[in-house]
Scaffold this motif. Structure first.
Motif, mmCIF file in Angstrom:
data_model
loop_
_atom_site.group_PDB
_atom_site.id
_atom_site.type_symbol
_atom_site.label_atom_id
_atom_site.label_comp_id
_atom_site.label_asym_id
_atom_site.label_seq_id
_atom_site.Cartn_x
_atom_site.Cartn_y
_atom_site.Cartn_z
ATOM 1 N N GLN A 13 0.831 -1.194 0.000
ATOM 2 C CA GLN A 13 0.000 0.000 0.000
ATOM 3 C C GLN A 13 0.870 1.250 0.000
ATOM 4 O OE1 GLN A 13 -2.818 0.136 3.227
ATOM 5 N NE2 GLN A 13 -4.054 1.722 2.258
ATOM 6 N N ALA A 14 0.380 2.298 -0.614
ATOM 7 C CA ALA A 14 1.104 3.559 -0.624
ATOM 8 C C ALA A 14 1.465 3.982 0.796
ATOM 9 C CB ALA A 14 0.272 4.637 -1.302
ATOM 10 N N LEU A 85 6.621 4.484 -0.070
ATOM 11 C CA LEU A 85 6.350 4.123 -1.457
ATOM 12 C C LEU A 85 5.119 4.839 -1.989
ATOM 13 C CD1 LEU A 85 7.254 0.370 -1.220
ATOM 14 C CD2 LEU A 85 8.247 1.983 -2.856
ATOM 15 N N LYS A 86 5.186 5.168 -3.258
ATOM 16 C CA LYS A 86 4.123 5.873 -3.946
ATOM 17 C C LYS A 86 3.649 5.048 -5.136
ATOM 18 C CE LYS A 86 6.305 10.328 -2.882
ATOM 19 N NZ LYS A 86 6.874 11.571 -3.465
ATOM 20 N N THR A 119 4.262 -3.389 -7.021
ATOM 21 C CA THR A 119 3.027 -2.655 -7.248
ATOM 22 C C THR A 119 2.636 -1.924 -5.979
ATOM 23 O OG1 THR A 119 2.254 -4.284 -8.875
ATOM 24 C CG2 THR A 119 0.608 -2.817 -7.917
ATOM 25 N N VAL A 120 2.473 -0.627 -6.101
ATOM 26 C CA VAL A 120 2.083 0.217 -4.980
ATOM 27 C C VAL A 120 0.674 0.733 -5.262
ATOM 28 C CG1 VAL A 120 2.661 2.197 -3.552
ATOM 29 C CG2 VAL A 120 4.480 0.877 -4.659
ATOM 30 N N TYR A 121 -0.254 0.424 -4.378
ATOM 31 C CA TYR A 121 -1.642 0.804 -4.597
ATOM 32 C C TYR A 121 -2.099 1.839 -3.584
ATOM 33 C CZ TYR A 121 -2.741 -2.417 -0.747
ATOM 34 O OH TYR A 121 -2.800 -3.053 0.474
#
Length: 122
Positions: A13-14, A85-86, A119-121
């Motif tokens: 997750q972001a 993380l973005k 993958t950053v959501y």
């Protein structure tokens, strides 16, 4: 002769964190600069972070202050700690290592890991 094996990555997750590691396995060649590149659809592979054998580092502007790169020279292993993380960090991340060329003190050859999806959501 040289195997570049990376581990880590996945879904996060972001605002979260991930850690990548990579080892360049060789009994013949000296490994010099190591680091990470990333690639997204429609774009060329771009630099994320590099660390030279002497410890100097180079980061792309978009990750400065969020990512940290380190290495263990004895193990030819590089680590990338990714914090804050973005979604725009989403990409396939490739480990990079350049190795020495026999008989040369300056020439090197690029080696690449197999890649890992991050993958950053939101």
């Amino acid at each position: 002769q040289v195997r570049v094996e990376q581990s880590g990555g996945g879904l996060v997750q972001a605002g979260g964190s991930l850690r990548l590691s990579c080892t360049a396995s060789t009994s013949t060649f000296k490994i010099n600069t190591m680091g990470w590149y990333r690639q997204t659809p429609g774009n060329r592979r771009e630099l994320v972070a590099l660390i030279a054998s002497g410890g100097s580092t180079n980061f792309t502007d978009s990750v400065k202050g969020r990512f940290t790169i380190s290495r263990d020279d004895a193990k030819n292993t590089v680590y990338l700690q990714m914090d804050e993380l973005k979604p725009e960090d989403t990409a396939i991340y490739y480990c990079y290592a350049d190795r020495s060329v026999p008989g040369s003190s300056r020439c090197t050859i690029d080696e690449w890991g197999q890649g890992a999806q991050i993958t950053v959501y939101s």
